[in-house]
Design an enzyme around this catalytic site. Structure first.
Site, PDB file in Angstrom:
ATOM      1  N   LYS A  48      -3.585  11.294  -0.987  1.00 26.11           N
ATOM      2  CA  LYS A  48      -3.174   9.905  -1.149  1.00 26.11           C
ATOM      3  C   LYS A  48      -2.240   9.811  -2.354  1.00 26.11           C
ATOM      4  O   LYS A  48      -2.565  10.294  -3.442  1.00 26.11           O
ATOM      5  CB  LYS A  48      -4.398   9.007  -1.329  1.00 26.11           C
ATOM      6  CG  LYS A  48      -4.116   7.524  -1.153  1.00 26.11           C
ATOM      7  CD  LYS A  48      -5.399   6.749  -0.978  1.00 26.11           C
ATOM      8  CE  LYS A  48      -5.133   5.292  -0.640  1.00 26.11           C
ATOM      9  NZ  LYS A  48      -6.367   4.569  -0.282  1.00 26.11           N
ATOM     10  N   HIS A  54       0.834  -1.201   0.000  1.00 25.62           N
ATOM     11  CA  HIS A  54       0.000   0.000   0.000  1.00 25.62           C
ATOM     12  C   HIS A  54       0.870   1.253   0.000  1.00 25.62           C
ATOM     13  O   HIS A  54       0.880   2.007   0.974  1.00 25.62           O
ATOM     14  CB  HIS A  54      -0.931  -0.007   1.210  1.00 25.62           C
ATOM     15  CG  HIS A  54      -1.905  -1.138   1.236  1.00 25.62           C
ATOM     16  ND1 HIS A  54      -1.530  -2.418   1.578  1.00 25.62           N
ATOM     17  CD2 HIS A  54      -3.241  -1.186   0.952  1.00 25.62           C
ATOM     18  CE1 HIS A  54      -2.596  -3.202   1.526  1.00 25.62           C
ATOM     19  NE2 HIS A  54      -3.645  -2.489   1.139  1.00 25.62           N
ATOM     20  N   HIS A  63      -5.390   2.052  -4.626  1.00 22.08           N
ATOM     21  CA  HIS A  63      -5.222   1.525  -3.263  1.00 22.08           C
ATOM     22  C   HIS A  63      -4.713   0.091  -3.310  1.00 22.08           C
ATOM     23  O   HIS A  63      -5.178  -0.741  -4.078  1.00 22.08           O
ATOM     24  CB  HIS A  63      -6.560   1.560  -2.517  1.00 22.08           C
ATOM     25  CG  HIS A  63      -6.488   1.085  -1.104  1.00 22.08           C
ATOM     26  ND1 HIS A  63      -6.201   1.920  -0.052  1.00 22.08           N
ATOM     27  CD2 HIS A  63      -6.660  -0.159  -0.564  1.00 22.08           C
ATOM     28  CE1 HIS A  63      -6.211   1.226   1.083  1.00 22.08           C
ATOM     29  NE2 HIS A  63      -6.491  -0.037   0.794  1.00 22.08           N
ATOM     30  N   ARG A 122     -19.219 -19.185  38.282  1.00 23.69           N
ATOM     31  CA  ARG A 122     -18.937 -17.749  38.098  1.00 23.69           C
ATOM     32  C   ARG A 122     -18.557 -17.102  39.429  1.00 23.69           C
ATOM     33  O   ARG A 122     -17.693 -16.223  39.488  1.00 23.69           O
ATOM     34  CB  ARG A 122     -20.137 -17.038  37.479  1.00 23.69           C
ATOM     35  CG  ARG A 122     -21.417 -17.104  38.290  1.00 23.69           C
ATOM     36  CD  ARG A 122     -22.491 -16.183  37.763  1.00 23.69           C
ATOM     37  NE  ARG A 122     -23.750 -16.356  38.463  1.00 23.69           N
ATOM     38  CZ  ARG A 122     -24.684 -15.433  38.577  1.00 23.69           C
ATOM     39  NH1 ARG A 122     -24.492 -14.228  38.038  1.00 23.69           N
ATOM     40  NH2 ARG A 122     -25.809 -15.664  39.206  1.00 23.69           N
ATOM     41  N   PHE A 153     -21.625 -12.122  24.728  1.00 25.24           N
ATOM     42  CA  PHE A 153     -21.209 -10.770  24.359  1.00 25.24           C
ATOM     43  C   PHE A 153     -19.726 -10.688  23.992  1.00 25.24           C
ATOM     44  O   PHE A 153     -19.294  -9.725  23.366  1.00 25.24           O
ATOM     45  CB  PHE A 153     -21.515  -9.787  25.488  1.00 25.24           C
ATOM     46  CG  PHE A 153     -22.955  -9.792  25.932  1.00 25.24           C
ATOM     47  CD1 PHE A 153     -23.966 -10.195  25.062  1.00 25.24           C
ATOM     48  CD2 PHE A 153     -23.301  -9.417  27.215  1.00 25.24           C
ATOM     49  CE1 PHE A 153     -25.299 -10.217  25.474  1.00 25.24           C
ATOM     50  CE2 PHE A 153     -24.625  -9.433  27.629  1.00 25.24           C
ATOM     51  CZ  PHE A 153     -25.631  -9.830  26.764  1.00 25.24           C
ATOM     52  N   GLU A 181     -17.570  -3.728  24.659  1.00 26.22           N
ATOM     53  CA  GLU A 181     -16.735  -4.920  24.705  1.00 26.22           C
ATOM     54  C   GLU A 181     -15.509  -4.821  23.797  1.00 26.22           C
ATOM     55  O   GLU A 181     -14.439  -5.355  24.122  1.00 26.22           O
ATOM     56  CB  GLU A 181     -17.551  -6.162  24.330  1.00 26.22           C
ATOM     57  CG  GLU A 181     -18.581  -6.576  25.357  1.00 26.22           C
ATOM     58  CD  GLU A 181     -19.913  -5.856  25.208  1.00 26.22           C
ATOM     59  OE1 GLU A 181     -20.835  -6.152  25.993  1.00 26.22           O
ATOM     60  OE2 GLU A 181     -20.028  -5.006  24.299  1.00 26.22           O
ATOM     61  N   ASP A 238     -33.768 -16.246  30.630  1.00 24.94           N
ATOM     62  CA  ASP A 238     -33.407 -15.049  29.868  1.00 24.94           C
ATOM     63  C   ASP A 238     -33.500 -15.265  28.363  1.00 24.94           C
ATOM     64  O   ASP A 238     -33.636 -14.311  27.604  1.00 24.94           O
ATOM     65  CB  ASP A 238     -31.985 -14.596  30.230  1.00 24.94           C
ATOM     66  CG  ASP A 238     -31.965 -13.695  31.454  1.00 24.94           C
ATOM     67  OD1 ASP A 238     -33.057 -13.237  31.854  1.00 24.94           O
ATOM     68  OD2 ASP A 238     -30.887 -13.462  32.008  1.00 24.94           O
ATOM     69  N   ASP A 294      -8.568   7.841   7.661  1.00 27.70           N
ATOM     70  CA  ASP A 294      -9.913   8.420   7.726  1.00 27.70           C
ATOM     71  C   ASP A 294     -10.987   7.365   7.470  1.00 27.70           C
ATOM     72  O   ASP A 294     -12.078   7.426   8.039  1.00 27.70           O
ATOM     73  CB  ASP A 294     -10.064   9.605   6.776  1.00 27.70           C
ATOM     74  CG  ASP A 294      -9.583   9.329   5.360  1.00 27.70           C
ATOM     75  OD1 ASP A 294      -8.971   8.271   5.127  1.00 27.70           O
ATOM     76  OD2 ASP A 294      -9.795  10.191   4.478  1.00 27.70           O
TER      77      ASP A 294
END
Length: 620
Positions: free
Chosen positions: A240, A31, A254, A310, A383, A358, A415, A149
């Site tokens: 660039k 690159h 690119h 746990r 999660f 997370e 749940d 960016d």
């Protein structure tokens, strides 16, 4: 080289561009255009602001430079050449087999702390390094992160912006190379640095908008970042492919070598050998240490006591924190559920709250472990998947950290499936050189929590929500790669292999079958990776059938780990795999296990069905 001479700074920038082009030219890939845009930014940083003890890159006082836009690796390696860390001969081994100069940076090079290349990761990892400097090492080193960016579209970047401001990480600077072009075309905001500045400033950062090719503006922006007392984003408008007319600001360039590399090198002024005497950090003090190490003495539990794994994890980690001053606890606003709260209460100076972010939590752990800390990162197993790309990249960078996934499987009950970790074992087993552990009782959990701190690579411990009986004495030993044979006799008709909650169900099934005159072996396979090949093969040889039972999807979990034990020799046994095949709903834990066929009744039924079929064929 004198660091303040504008003409020599310009010469250094040209050299960085030339060497970036050369890297891609010799490799036939890379690159270079993404490197050309940021060359001026890196020239000023290297010559005037970066503090490196080049003779000792392990010096704890050194600044840290992360190329979040890791595809601009030619520029990073050109910078290392200018610093005297990489020779010109090594520079042209870019992307070659066995070279330290890989297509995207890894810590095989001493100036690289972490592996990058998956966009959106460098800045949140930089947050972890900046937190280490401020709260753990307590040293004044700075963390500089070169960002693209395009990666500002990644949500993880905004988790980082928010967290850094909330923690007041004034020694963290993001240098954003706003070159307008992504891989397939223009970015969302193009050269509108103001659009980025407004959004980043809204998160509490100081922002500076500059011409990224004006060396004096770059110099002033970095000086401002050092003085402002807040995390700073330098938003640099660049081109660039800057410096090479054929590719400058052109779409479709690119990730490709320049069309006419030799002509581009000549246009840029030719090959040079400018060397920078990189400023060294001032010695102030060694890194902070919280206390002297001590023996690990986890809380003992009595056989028959009812304790959730746990809970045992939280209490064990708290004890480990007393024994090991390098252990950290990281949470994503579920410490009361994962039981990380025990560690937080005992060791508040080494506990870090990332709220429901997370990706930032795992990224911070990657940054912290690069400074030698031992992070334990806990959230619901379901999660943890949000941060899986960070875990994958951490393994590429040979990171060492301990992950804990709680509320695993249908055992959590009412749940429902959104909270159930049912794919986590498969995901973690797939991570390079990982360790995957699933304890079934409190004493086993405590032993494995301590063992994780000694492991290299990514270690994963799976814990359950509900209370379960303690079946092991507190002084029993458990080790990574081991298993425990809980029932065994010469007359065993088959072997049940389980882990976690299903160990207790397997023992219950063995009792049911024993009342019917059928003896079965029961193996607690608490180490799912690496797996105890010897014990499994012995059971297969002696009983002929392995019935695996897991509170997990059938793909990639315990059953597949057991199958893998027979892929390198010896005839495989009959294999029966019980797992969570359907989509669960809300129900009690007992109903969940029964519905999935992984409770003691379902296990016994599967064993009977196998034995009946065997009897019908006359092979029993």
């Amino acid at each position: 080289m004198a660091t303040g001479n504008p003409s020599k700074l310009a010469g250094l920038a040209r050299q960085l561009r030339v060497d970036s082009v050369r890297c891609a030219e010799v490799a036939g890939s890379g690159h270079p255009t993404s490197s050309l845009s940021a060359a001026d930014l890196m020239a000023v940083l290297l010559a005037k602001y970066l503090r490196w003890d080049v003779s000792d890159m392990t010096n704890p006082q050194n600044d840290h430079l992360i190329f979040s836009k890791g595809h601009a690796s030619p520029l990073l390696y050109a910078l290392n050449k200018a610093a005297g860390i990489v020779s010109d001969d090594e520079l042209v081994t870019y992307r070659a087999l066995g070279s330290r100069l890989e297509g995207h940076p890894t810590p095989s090079l001493p100036t690289v702390d972490v592996a990058t290349g998956s966009l959106g990761q460098g800045l949140p990892i930089g947050v972890g390094l900046a937190l280490s400097g401020k709260l753990l090492d307590r040293l004044p080193y700075r963390t500089w992160v070169l960002c693209g960016d395009s990666e500002l579209a990644e949500g993880s970047m905004w988790e980082a912006f928010e967290h850094a401001a909330g923690e007041g990480l004034d020694k963290l600077t993001a240098i954003v190379d706003v070159n307008r072009l992504g891989q397939r075309g223009p970015t969302r905001y193009g050269w509108d640095t103001g659009a980025y500045a407004r959004r980043i400033a809204a998160h509490g950062w100081h922002t500076v908008e500059i011409d990224g090719h004006d060396l004096s503006q770059i110099d002033q922006a970095y000086a401002e970042a050092l003085a402002v007392g807040r995390p700073t984003a330098v938003l640099a408008r660049t081109t660039k492919g800057a410096g090479v007319a054929e590719v400058a600001d052109q779409e479709g360039r690119h990730g490709k070598p320049l069309p006419n590399g030799r002509e581009a090198i000549a246009e840029l002024g030719g090959i040079s050998d400018i060397w920078i005497d990189v400023p060294e950090p001032e010695y102030l003090a060694p890194p902070h240490q919280f206390r002297a190490p001590a023996d690990y003495e986890p809380q003992p539990y009595e056989v028959g006591e009812e304790v959730a794994t746990r809970t045992a994890f939280g209490q064990a980690l708290s004890a480990l924190g007393h024994a090991r001053p390098d252990v950290l606890g990281l949470d994503a606003e579920v410490a009361d559920s994962t039981r990380m709260e025990y560690f937080a209460k005992e060791h508040p100076d080494r506990f870090f709250q990332f709220f429901i972010a997370e990706q930032q939590m795992v990224a911070a752990a990657v940054g912290m472990q690069s400074r030698g800390w031992v992070p334990y990162v806990a959230t619901f197993a379901a999660f943890m998947t949000r941060a899986y790309d960070f875990i994958r990249m951490a393994a590429i960078g040979n990171a060492n950290m301990c992950l804990i996934g709680s509320h695993a499987g249908v055992e959590i009950g009412a749940d429902g499936p959104s909270q159930m970790g049912l794919e986590d074992i498969a995901l973690m087993r797939a991570v390079h050189s990982s360790t995957v552990l699933h304890p079934c009782d409190a004493n086993q959990t405590a032993a494995l929590v301590g063992a994780m701190a000694e492991q290299r690579g990514i270690s994963y411990l799976r814990t359950c929500r509900g209370d379960c009986p303690v079946i092991y004495h507190y002084d029993e030993e458990f080790y990574v790669g081991g298993s425990q044979v809980l029932r065994s006799s010469p007359d065993d008709a088959l072997t049940i292999v389980a882990a976690g909650i299903t160990v207790h169900e397997a023992l219950g099934a063995a009792d049911i079958l024993a009342e019917e005159g059928v003896a079965v072996r029961v193996i607690d396979l608490y180490s799912i990776k690496p797996v105890d090949v010897f014990t499994l093969r012995q059971a297969a040889q002696e009983t002929g059938c392995l019935l695996t039972v897991e509170d997990h999807r059938p793909e990639g979990g315990l059953g597949d780990a057991v199958c893998g034990a027979f892929m390198t020799g010896g005839p495989p046994p009959v294999m029966i795999k019980l797992a969570v095949h359907d989509m669960p709903g809300s129900a009690t834990p007992a109903e969940q296990l029964r519905t999935c066929g992984i409770d003691r009744v379902g296990i016994a039924a599967a064993a009977r069905a196998y034995l009946a079929e065997l009897d019908a064929t006359g092979e029993l």
